[in-house]
Design an enzyme around this catalytic site. Structure first.
Site, PDB file in Angstrom:
ATOM      1  CE1 TYR A  30       1.197  -0.116   4.376  1.00 30.54           C
ATOM      2  CE2 TYR A  30       0.142   2.022   4.272  1.00 30.54           C
ATOM      3  CZ  TYR A  30       0.981   1.132   4.915  1.00 30.54           C
ATOM      4  OH  TYR A  30       1.605   1.494   6.081  1.00 30.54           O
ATOM      5  CE  LYS A 143       3.404   3.354   3.184  1.00 27.33           C
ATOM      6  NZ  LYS A 143       3.558   3.359   4.618  1.00 27.33           N
ATOM      7  CD  GLU A 175      10.229   1.749  10.037  1.00 24.67           C
ATOM      8  OE1 GLU A 175      10.264   2.701   9.252  1.00 24.67           O
ATOM      9  OE2 GLU A 175       9.849   0.611   9.692  1.00 24.67           O
ATOM     10  CG  LEU A 199       8.596   2.666   4.316  1.00 26.40           C
ATOM     11  CD1 LEU A 199       8.328   1.452   3.420  1.00 26.40           C
ATOM     12  CD2 LEU A 199       7.292   3.377   4.633  1.00 26.40           C
TER      13      LEU A 199
HETATM   14  N1  PDD Z   1       3.151   5.251   7.190  1.00 27.78           N
HETATM   15  N2  PDD Z   1       7.855   3.848   8.590  1.00 27.78           N
HETATM   16  C1  PDD Z   1       6.670   3.227   8.719  1.00 27.78           C
HETATM   17  C2  PDD Z   1       6.611   1.924   9.405  1.00 27.78           C
HETATM   18  C3  PDD Z   1       5.513   3.828   8.197  1.00 27.78           C
HETATM   19  O1  PDD Z   1       4.331   3.187   8.302  1.00 27.78           O
HETATM   20  C4  PDD Z   1       5.596   5.110   7.572  1.00 27.78           C
HETATM   21  C5  PDD Z   1       4.399   5.806   6.984  1.00 27.78           C
HETATM   22  C6  PDD Z   1       6.858   5.722   7.482  1.00 27.78           C
HETATM   23  C7  PDD Z   1       7.058   7.057   6.814  1.00 27.78           C
HETATM   24  O2  PDD Z   1       6.966   6.968   5.419  1.00 27.78           O
HETATM   25  P1  PDD Z   1       6.475   8.162   4.514  1.00 27.78           P
HETATM   26  O3  PDD Z   1       7.286   9.374   4.900  1.00 27.78           O
HETATM   27  O4  PDD Z   1       6.757   7.723   3.148  1.00 27.78           O
HETATM   28  O5  PDD Z   1       5.018   8.381   4.789  1.00 27.78           O
HETATM   29  C8  PDD Z   1       7.968   5.049   7.991  1.00 27.78           C
HETATM   30  C9  PDD Z   1       1.958   5.720   6.534  1.00 27.78           C
HETATM   31  C10 PDD Z   1       1.776   7.197   6.512  1.00 27.78           C
HETATM   32  C11 PDD Z   1       0.763   4.944   7.070  1.00 27.78           C
HETATM   33  O6  PDD Z   1       0.895   3.733   7.210  1.00 27.78           O
HETATM   34  O7  PDD Z   1      -0.301   5.539   7.296  1.00 27.78           O
END
Ligand code: PDD
Length: 282
Positions: A30, A143, A175, A199
């Protein structure tokens, strides 16, 4: 609200099959893309990562990066989204339950929009976090829809009155449950290197770029819980949380519980990008 499902723009009560591999195995990937003032933000980067995620689990994405962008733009327009997000999910498809990848299966592609304002108050005041064990799988670079570890850790944070769980694997800060984590020490930003433990966040990349332009050293090193708690500043980043200060971890203040100067500088630069989007639209 109009949603997109497998090539059609349909109503939000359209159903997905109980045989969807995403439902039965979490067998899919996703993305969440931000919309500011009706415009997609860093959409190309998100869809390049989506296509990479599909490849990593041997799903052939039926759409290109540009196709996804076009679909998102149509949904944003039709649903009249000013500030919000688009959620995109690609699963392996429908098949009778059997663990191995089924043959001749067609991916299910779902996109829908949400209205979401920016978390202004939290960004100004900072949030509380907890630390917790990172017991997720070892392909956190994908993801994946499999978010049980993240969900369990986020819930632990919420039950402790905090907003994020900072995960620690073998003594190393990896993270957040839904964000990347950064510390500031002696004027330098330090964050976990990009590998299979985290991620590769799109917001993380924006922050790196902002830091480079502002001449703030951005170093990709591992660090432990002690370094986290002794940091001058701590912050997290994500598509929805942007540059979010963390002012308390496990009940201990960071920077005396106040938002620090480097975080404020990054937030200002981040805001400038969003204001540019707004003025370009006007
Ligand atoms: N999540 N690490 C994890 C585990 C995450 O789920 C996310 C973002 C990030 C940050 O990634 P980005 O800057 O590309 O949004 C890092 C999204 C927003 C979510 O699951 O809703």
């Amino acid at each position: 609200m109009v949603i997109f499902l497998n090539g059609a723009y349909v109503s939000e009560d359209t159903q997905i099959s109980y045989n969807d591999r995403g439902i039965q195995f979490g067998d899919g990937v996703y993305e969440v893309v931000r919309v500011y003032h009706g415009e997609l933000y860093t959409a190309k980067e998100h869809f390049e990562r989506l296509v990479r995620s599909t490849k990593e689990i041997a799903i052939e994405s039926p759409y290109s990066v540009q196709d996804y962008i076009d679909i998102c733009n149509r949904l944003v327009k039709e649903n009249n989204i000013d500030n919000g997000t688009v959620y995109i999910q690609v699963t392996r498809g429908d098949a009778v339950r059997n663990h191995a990848y089924p043959k001749d299966v067609k991916p299910n592609v779902l996109l829908y929009t949400n209205i979401a304002e920016r978390p202004m108050q939290d960004m100004q005041q900072g949030i509380k976090a907890i630390t917790t064990e990172d017991f997720r799988w070892l392909r956190c670079d994908i993801k994946s829809l499999n978010l049980l570890g993240n969900v369990m850790n986020k819930q632990k944070a919420v039950e402790a009155g905090a907003k994020e769980a900072i995960q620690i694997r073998d003594g190393i800060v990896t993270e957040g449950s839904s964000s990347n984590v950064f510390i500031v020490k002696d004027g330098k930003i330090i964050t976990h290197p990009v590998n299979h433990y985290i991620l590769n966040g799109i917001t993380r990349r924006v922050i790196k770029q902002i830091a480079d332009e502002a001449g703030i050293p951005f170093e990709e090193f591992t660090y432990d819980e002690k370094a986290l708690k002794n940091a001058d500043e701590v912050f997290i980043s994500s598509t929805t949380q942007e540059v979010m200060p963390v002012v308390e971890i496990d009940g201990e203040n960071i920077n005396q519980g106040k938002v620090g100067p480097i975080v404020k500088q990054l937030q200002t630069k981040f805001n400038e990008q969003i204001i540019t989007i707004q003025s370009e639209k006007a």
